[in-house]
Design a protein around this motif. Structure first.
Motif, mmCIF file in Angstrom:
data_model
loop_
_atom_site.group_PDB
_atom_site.id
_atom_site.type_symbol
_atom_site.label_atom_id
_atom_site.label_comp_id
_atom_site.label_asym_id
_atom_site.label_seq_id
_atom_site.Cartn_x
_atom_site.Cartn_y
_atom_site.Cartn_z
ATOM 1 N N LEU A 77 0.834 -1.190 0.000
ATOM 2 C CA LEU A 77 0.000 0.000 0.000
ATOM 3 C C LEU A 77 0.871 1.242 0.000
ATOM 4 N N LEU A 78 0.385 2.289 -0.639
ATOM 5 C CA LEU A 78 1.049 3.590 -0.607
ATOM 6 C C LEU A 78 0.151 4.579 0.116
ATOM 7 N N ARG A 79 0.762 5.398 0.954
ATOM 8 C CA ARG A 79 0.003 6.434 1.647
ATOM 9 C C ARG A 79 -0.459 7.459 0.627
ATOM 10 N N LYS A 80 -1.723 7.840 0.718
ATOM 11 C CA LYS A 80 -2.274 8.804 -0.231
ATOM 12 C C LYS A 80 -1.776 10.197 0.094
ATOM 13 N N THR A 81 -1.228 10.838 -0.910
ATOM 14 C CA THR A 81 -0.958 12.257 -0.781
ATOM 15 C C THR A 81 -2.276 12.952 -1.049
ATOM 16 N N ARG A 82 -2.371 14.163 -0.750
ATOM 17 C CA ARG A 82 -3.654 14.843 -0.881
ATOM 18 C C ARG A 82 -3.877 15.429 -2.260
ATOM 19 N N GLY A 83 -3.370 14.758 -3.287
ATOM 20 C CA GLY A 83 -3.623 15.180 -4.662
ATOM 21 C C GLY A 83 -5.093 15.032 -4.995
ATOM 22 N N SER A 84 -5.540 15.723 -5.994
ATOM 23 C CA SER A 84 -6.965 15.755 -6.279
ATOM 24 C C SER A 84 -7.467 14.582 -7.121
ATOM 25 N N ILE A 85 -6.612 13.945 -7.931
ATOM 26 C CA ILE A 85 -7.063 12.846 -8.788
ATOM 27 C C ILE A 85 -6.228 11.603 -8.503
ATOM 28 N N THR A 86 -6.893 10.453 -8.453
ATOM 29 C CA THR A 86 -6.205 9.194 -8.218
ATOM 30 C C THR A 86 -6.909 8.086 -8.987
ATOM 31 N N PHE A 87 -6.429 6.873 -8.866
ATOM 32 C CA PHE A 87 -7.058 5.738 -9.529
ATOM 33 C C PHE A 87 -8.349 5.357 -8.817
ATOM 34 N N CYS A 88 -9.396 5.144 -9.579
ATOM 35 C CA CYS A 88 -10.677 4.705 -9.032
ATOM 36 C C CYS A 88 -10.588 3.215 -8.690
ATOM 37 N N PRO A 89 -10.988 2.818 -7.476
ATOM 38 C CA PRO A 89 -10.935 1.404 -7.116
ATOM 39 C C PRO A 89 -11.984 0.548 -7.832
ATOM 40 N N LYS A 90 -12.998 1.194 -8.407
ATOM 41 C CA LYS A 90 -14.055 0.434 -9.078
ATOM 42 C C LYS A 90 -13.741 0.214 -10.559
ATOM 43 N N CYS A 91 -13.497 1.276 -11.302
ATOM 44 C CA CYS A 91 -13.257 1.136 -12.744
ATOM 45 C C CYS A 91 -11.767 1.113 -13.092
ATOM 46 N N LYS A 92 -10.918 1.368 -12.123
ATOM 47 C CA LYS A 92 -9.452 1.305 -12.254
ATOM 48 C C LYS A 92 -8.857 2.402 -13.138
ATOM 49 N N MET A 93 -9.669 3.353 -13.537
ATOM 50 C CA MET A 93 -9.187 4.463 -14.356
ATOM 51 C C MET A 93 -8.641 5.557 -13.440
ATOM 52 N N PHE A 94 -7.831 6.442 -13.996
ATOM 53 C CA PHE A 94 -7.249 7.562 -13.263
ATOM 54 C C PHE A 94 -8.262 8.704 -13.232
ATOM 55 N N THR A 95 -9.419 8.427 -12.578
ATOM 56 C CA THR A 95 -10.502 9.399 -12.640
ATOM 57 C C THR A 95 -11.170 9.698 -11.305
ATOM 58 N N ALA A 96 -10.742 9.059 -10.227
ATOM 59 C CA ALA A 96 -11.355 9.363 -8.934
ATOM 60 C C ALA A 96 -10.807 10.692 -8.435
ATOM 61 N N GLN A 97 -11.709 11.593 -8.108
ATOM 62 C CA GLN A 97 -11.310 12.924 -7.665
ATOM 63 C C GLN A 97 -11.636 13.119 -6.194
ATOM 64 N N LEU A 98 -10.742 13.815 -5.495
ATOM 65 C CA LEU A 98 -11.000 14.219 -4.133
ATOM 66 C C LEU A 98 -11.972 15.372 -4.197
ATOM 67 N N VAL A 99 -13.212 15.139 -3.755
ATOM 68 C CA VAL A 99 -14.238 16.173 -3.903
ATOM 69 C C VAL A 99 -14.512 16.934 -2.623
ATOM 70 N N SER A 100 -14.069 16.405 -1.471
ATOM 71 C CA SER A 100 -14.236 17.173 -0.245
ATOM 72 C C SER A 100 -13.276 16.695 0.838
ATOM 73 N N ILE A 101 -12.878 17.662 1.648
ATOM 74 C CA ILE A 101 -12.060 17.397 2.840
ATOM 75 C C ILE A 101 -12.790 18.064 3.986
ATOM 76 N N GLY A 102 -12.952 17.318 5.073
ATOM 77 C CA GLY A 102 -13.654 17.883 6.213
ATOM 78 C C GLY A 102 -12.971 17.518 7.523
ATOM 79 N N LYS A 103 -13.450 18.080 8.596
ATOM 80 C CA LYS A 103 -12.947 17.787 9.931
ATOM 81 C C LYS A 103 -14.070 17.150 10.737
#
Length: 140
Positions: free
Chosen positions: A113-139
């Motif tokens: 496993l790699l620790r996720k950096t807080r970049g906005s786009i990553t690989f989608c675990p469902k379709c495996k494409m480079f299209t999953a976007q970080l859409v919100s960060i909260g506390k």
């Protein structure tokens, strides 16, 4: 205080939110992280991670900072996200900081496993494409 990260994929509709951290919020979380920190120190001192790391920790024990807060990871094989206890030790000296991050294994496929950096786009675990976007960060 903890942080939530919500990822969404416009290609396939995948959407999931992850909660990490929380050390100052609950006694349970604080207890779990303190236990994990002590377990990591013990494992290193007993040689689980090799003699070089064992000697470093043995000689610099009082100066080592141990981080076992939870963090978000992603498998680079199956692309699944998972929240894991970070296993990290740091030694701060005048001229340098040495950080040792111990590897995690994917609970699904057993790859690294790699620790996720807080970049906005990553690989989608469902379709495996480079299209999953970080859409919100909260506390929380």
């Amino acid at each position: 205080m903890g942080t939530s990260y919500k990822y969404k994929c416009d290609e396939c509709g995948y959407e999931e939110e992850f909660f990490v951290g929380g050390r100052l919020m609950t006694k349970d979380y604080k207890k779990r992280t303190e236990e994990a920190e002590e377990e990591l120190r013990s494992a290193v001192l007993y040689g689980k991670y090799g003699e070089t790391v064992r000697q470093l920790i043995k000689n610099e024990r009082e100066k080592m900072y141990v981080n076992c807060d939870t963090d978000l990871y992603q498998c680079m094989e199956c692309r699944q996200f998972s929240v894991q206890i970070a296993k990290e030790m740091s030694l701060n000296q005048k001229d340098f900081t040495l950080t040792i991050e111990f590897r995690h294994e994917c609970p699904g496929c057993h790859s690294t496993l790699l620790r996720k950096t807080r970049g906005s786009i990553t690989f989608c675990p469902k379709c495996k494409m480079f299209t999953a976007q970080l859409v919100s960060i909260g506390k929380f």
